[in-house]
Motif scaffolding. Structure first.
Motif, PDB file in Angstrom:
ATOM      1  N   VAL A  46       0.843  -1.202   0.000  1.00 18.21           N
ATOM      2  CA  VAL A  46       0.000   0.000   0.000  1.00 18.21           C
ATOM      3  C   VAL A  46       0.874   1.246   0.000  1.00 18.21           C
ATOM      4  N   ARG A  47       1.964   1.210   0.750  1.00 23.18           N
ATOM      5  CA  ARG A  47       2.873   2.355   0.797  1.00 23.18           C
ATOM      6  C   ARG A  47       3.509   2.618  -0.569  1.00 23.18           C
ATOM      7  N   ILE A  48       3.933   1.556  -1.255  1.00 28.17           N
ATOM      8  CA  ILE A  48       4.512   1.720  -2.589  1.00 28.17           C
ATOM      9  C   ILE A  48       3.483   2.313  -3.551  1.00 28.17           C
ATOM     10  N   ARG A  49       2.252   1.824  -3.476  1.00 22.07           N
ATOM     11  CA  ARG A  49       1.200   2.368  -4.344  1.00 22.07           C
ATOM     12  C   ARG A  49       1.019   3.861  -4.105  1.00 22.07           C
ATOM     13  N   ASP A  50       1.137   4.290  -2.859  1.00 23.07           N
ATOM     14  CA  ASP A  50       0.941   5.697  -2.532  1.00 23.07           C
ATOM     15  C   ASP A  50       2.122   6.572  -2.950  1.00 23.07           C
ATOM     16  N   LYS A  51       3.324   5.983  -3.058  1.00 19.31           N
ATOM     17  CA  LYS A  51       4.517   6.783  -3.351  1.00 19.31           C
ATOM     18  C   LYS A  51       4.869   6.831  -4.834  1.00 19.31           C
TER      19      LYS A  51
END
Length: 352
Positions: A238-243
């Motif tokens: 989820v963090r990668i998707r947001d960044k």
């Protein structure tokens, strides 16, 4: 070509060869001696030569492929530094060989470097703690004997690493040539897997963290049996998707480069959440780690499948530990020391 919302805009190179993705960015397809027969490597032009991301395994075949690449795709220019996304042999196996040949630095996350060093030094005698881990999971004596006999084989595919390295941390920005590449650390597949993102070029080197056609192996390791790598992986994705931009071209370690990062992450995370719900239902009756393979993978895995059995057991334990961490399962140990899992009486659905 589009598959499940993904687009593959670049024709893959032949085994042992390279293609140019963008000016100064090469995609190298390195052969592997496994069922998964390739690993993707990346060469980034900087100054007087090339920075390379990942290396392939330490085999005569891979070294021969590199010799040809030095002369052809790299134009006789030297390697200026080696960047390894994580510790596994197909990624760091030839890092030491390349560093010696070109007298250049190795860049790795701290945990990954030391894990690779430990793997090299483990020898060929299986520790009692690892054998006991698999015994508790439900392995029979034949599987345990095979594990002892074949222990440490893949570690022989890692060339001795340099005694010094340059540490990469989450949020670091590496200046490579004229480009800035941000280090984005993911968790789950390994403890500190480094991805690289160049926002200006819209390129994302995802390593094994995000793959287009297969899912990353997320396993509980025998030396850390109470860990929750699957929970870490879900948070990381989820963090990668947001960044990272949804428009970025994803450069994965296996299969082909693709567009559709957010679609792929949403699919992977959603599939995993549904699988946890399915497993929770399966645990209405007590199960061992080896009893849930068909639930997780859609097929039975025999006790004679060697490395596949080890990977499957690690993944099953990761799913079970994740359910325990969420309060949806519990573990009991029988008189023989074998671990059994069952759903808790609270029946909330994992997906909310």
């Amino acid at each position: 070509m589009a598959t499940q919302g993904l687009i593959y805009p670049v024709q893959k190179p032949a085994q042992g060869a390279a293609v140019e993705l963008q000016p100064g960015v090469l995609w190298i397809r390195m052969p592997l001696p496994f069922k998964l027969d390739h690993v993707n490597l990346w060469a980034l032009r900087e100054g007087r030569g090339w920075a390379v991301v990942d290396t392939g395994v330490w085999t005569e075949q891979a070294m021969g492929a590199w010799e040809q690449l030095f002369a052809d795709a790299l134009g006789g220019l030297p390697i200026t530094r080696i960047i390894c996304t994580h510790r596994h042999a197909d990624h760091a196996g030839l890092a030491g060989w390349l560093a010696e040949r070109f007298d250049c630095e190795l860049w790795m996350p701290h945990i990954e470097y030391h894990a690779a060093q430990t793997a090299r030094q483990q020898g060929t005698s299986a520790p009692d703690s690892e054998v006991e881990f698999y015994r508790r999971a439900g392995w029979n004596e034949s599987a345990l004997s095979s594990f002892r006999t074949n222990y440490g084989g893949i570690s022989s595919m890692i060339h001795p690493l340099p005694e010094q390295f340059c540490r990469m941390c989450d949020g670091d920005v590496l200046r490579i040539g004229d480009d800035d590449w941000e280090v984005i650390v993911g968790h789950g597949h390994t403890a500190e897997h480094a991805c690289l993102y160049c926002a200006e070029r819209q390129l994302f080197i995802s390593g094994d963290q995000v793959l287009p056609l297969i899912s990353s192996n997320v396993s509980v390791p025998p030396h850390h049996p109470e860990s929750n790598p699957l929970g870490d992986w879900l948070t990381s994705m989820v963090r990668i998707r947001d960044k990272v931009s949804s428009e970025a071209l994803v450069l994965p370690s296996h299969n082909e480069c693709f567009l559709g990062l957010h679609t792929r992450i949403d699919d992977l995370v959603g599939s995993q959440q549904r699988l946890l719900v399915k497993l929770q239902d399966e645990l209405r009756e007590s199960r061992r780690s080896v009893d849930i393979f068909k639930c997780l993978f859609g097929r039975d895995i025999g006790m004679g499948d060697g490395i596949v059995l080890s990977l499957a057991t690690g993944e099953s334990r990761a799913n079970l530990n994740c359910l325990i961490a969420m309060g949806h399962a519990e573990r009991v140990v029988d008189h023989a020391g074998v671990e059994w899992y069952c759903a808790t009486e609270r029946r909330e659905r994992v997906c909310g």
